[in-house]
Scaffold this active site. Structure first.
Site, short mmCIF file in Angstrom:
data_model
loop_
_atom_site.label_atom_id
_atom_site.label_comp_id
_atom_site.label_asym_id
_atom_site.label_seq_id
_atom_site.Cartn_x
_atom_site.Cartn_y
_atom_site.Cartn_z
N CYS A 85 0.96 -1.28 -0.05
CA CYS A 85 -0.15 -0.18 -0.02
C CYS A 85 0.89 1.24 -0.06
O CYS A 85 2.01 1.61 0.83
CB CYS A 85 -0.90 -0.06 1.17
SG CYS A 85 -2.13 1.44 1.20
N LYS A 141 1.79 -9.66 -0.58
CA LYS A 141 1.37 -8.73 -1.66
C LYS A 141 2.37 -7.33 -1.45
O LYS A 141 2.22 -6.78 -0.40
CB LYS A 141 0.11 -8.25 -1.99
CG LYS A 141 -0.10 -7.17 -3.04
CD LYS A 141 -1.57 -7.01 -3.29
CE LYS A 141 -1.69 -6.22 -4.67
NZ LYS A 141 -2.24 -4.97 -4.67
#
Length: 330
Positions: free
Chosen positions: A102, A141
């Site tokens: 993020c 991720k």
């Protein structure tokens, strides 16, 4: 067929990206209905879970019809990450995913998300803490690196696999790019071609059509791909891509009736999960995506985002179906 722990995925699976304020259970249900193979919760703050924050706990909701599904957590503190992975483990999703990608400032400032790309040793310690706290498969991720001068995804992939990470999804941009510019999947291809790497490698970034999906599948040779923004208001993209892979032909575009049905279901499921008031209000951000590009739709859009009552919204959906029954998408 890619395997994550005991989860056997279909050949070249299509994953739904975890997206803040988007990937909640109602949205995931729609994407599952339209062909998504593996989905994730919105990302959840490890600190929020430990504090028992209501919003964080609500994001732990998963349902059997959406399996396989992963819960994604983020944080910059090892103890908090281990404790939160224990909390997630108790909910029994199919896997735990860690967000090291993020790029948003408020996350990065806390030494979490893509902020961890500056410190791979910390990334490894945080990941070990999560693995220690759960019996579930752990996946990650992340992004290519902090900026174009510090692309370190090769080291990241090897070190994460060495400590037990079971799959890696790479958003093929740096943190500095945010969501701008082009993604560069060649870096992800390089990891996949590394003979040391045996875990599944998934690519993410810029997949917005069946044609591009097939091009990237053939060109980069990864194990699958993750789709995010292209699915917002358009859950049909998963089955469209699968059909194109199988036949080299494009499915007919969803009709007005298809779009109304999807938006209506999304609203109904949102109200069931969040309560009527919140379900109605939080659904408003989605209407323009479901009805994008329709001529003369402005008045209907205005009514959809200002109507506060369930029956009134259902009446508007019926009006839209009738008013645009002959509408042709091109």
């Amino acid at each position: 067929m890619p395997k994550i722990g005991n989860i056997i995925l279909p050949d070249f699976p299509l994953l739904l990206a975890p997206m803040e304020d988007v990937s909640d259970p109602p949205f995931r249900r729609l994407c599952k209905l339209h062909g998504a193979d593996l989905m994730y919760s919105e990302f959840i703050s490890s600190e929020g879970l430990i504090r028992d924050a209501v919003k964080s706990k609500m994001k732990l909701d998963i349902f059997d019809y959406e399996r396989p599904v992963g819960i994604q957590i983020f944080g910059g503190d090892e103890e908090a990450m281990e404790m939160s992975s224990r909390i997630v483990d108790a909910v029994q999703p199919d896997l735990v995913d860690i967000n090291f990608g993020c790029p948003v400032k408020k996350v990065v400032c806390k030494g979490a998300g893509a902020g961890v790309l500056k410190d791979v040793d910390l990334m490894v310690r945080l990941t070990k803490a999560v693995i220690k706290g759960t019996s579930l498969p752990v996946t990650v991720k992340t992004r290519l690196g902090w900026d174009e001068n510090s692309i370190n995804i090769d080291e990241v992939a090897e070190r994460l696999q060495d400590i037990g990470v079971q799959a890696l999804t790479v958003h093929a941009r740096t943190r500095a790019q945010m969501y701008k510019g082009h993604s560069d999947w060649s870096h992800v291809q390089r990891i996949k071609n590394n003979p040391r790497i045996t875990m599944p490698i998934f690519g993410n970034g810029d997949i917005d059509s069946p044609e591009k999906a097939l091009e990237y599948k053939n060109k980069f040779g990864l194990d699958g791909m993750m789709i995010g923004r292209a699915a917002i208001g358009y859950p049909w993209i998963f089955n469209e891509i699968k059909h194109y892979f199988a036949t080299d032909e494009k499915l007919a575009l969803p009709t007005i009736s298809d779009r109304v049905e999807a938006a209506r279901n999304h609203l109904i499921w949102s109200m069931e999960w969040k309560g009527e008031r919140l379900g109605i209000v939080e659904m408003r951000r989605h209407y323009s995506n479901y009805f994008k590009g329709i001529h003369g739709f402005k008045d209907y859009k205005q009514r959809l985002v200002t109507t506060d009552e369930h029956n009134g919204l259902m009446d508007i959906f019926n009006e839209i179906s009738e008013a645009y029954s002959d509408y042709q998408f091109v």
